[in-house]
Design a protein around this motif. Structure first.
Motif: not given
Length: 143
Positions: A9-24, A136-141
């Motif tokens: 399960w690879v985590i990236t700093k930022k998805n290039p097609l999305k806005n800034k991640p909600h969590l660091k 990832s959005s749902l997990i953050r909620k």
């Protein structure tokens, strides 16, 4: 369904097609490890700095050079819609089989998207299963 021996399960700093991640990044790594701690087959990894990229193609290319194992790239059907916008998307099937899982509000229609029309049928594996409405959005909620 795929009988995989190991899942990265690879985590990236930022998805290039999305806005800034909600969590660091550190928070996302911690949460991901927490929800998978009982799953021995799942390993949470971060490769962006090691490979100098957030590109899936570059990541798979790096992993392919390090292993002889067959690679499978798992993604939800919602990602297939914009897959043709990904870096070197047409070359990804040369590195890994693309496995598509149904997602809520995204039916798997095998010839509905640009990528699914352009790629060879043998390069895509469609999993018929209960819809997985996790992201990832749902997990953050929940955290």
């Amino acid at each position: 369904k795929l009988r995989l021996k190991k899942i990265l399960w690879v985590i990236t700093k930022k998805n290039p097609l999305k806005n800034k991640p909600h969590l660091k990044l550190k928070e996302r790594m911690k949460l991901s490890k927490e929800i998978t701690k009982r799953e021995k087959k799942i390993n949470i990894k971060y490769f962006d700095e090691k490979i100098g990229s957030t590109s899936t193609f570059n990541l798979l290319n790096y992993i392919k050079r390090k292993t002889k194992a067959d690679l499978f790239f798992l993604m939800g059907a919602d990602n297939l819609k914009n897959f043709h916008k990904w870096n070197n998307w047409q070359k990804i099937p040369k590195l890994a089989k693309i496995v598509i899982f149904p997602r809520e509000d995204h039916l798997i229609e095998k010839n509905n998207y640009i990528a699914s029309k352009a790629l060879k049928k043998k390069d895509l594996i469609y999993i018929n299963s209960k819809k997985v409405n996790i992201s990832s959005s749902l997990i953050r909620k929940f955290w």
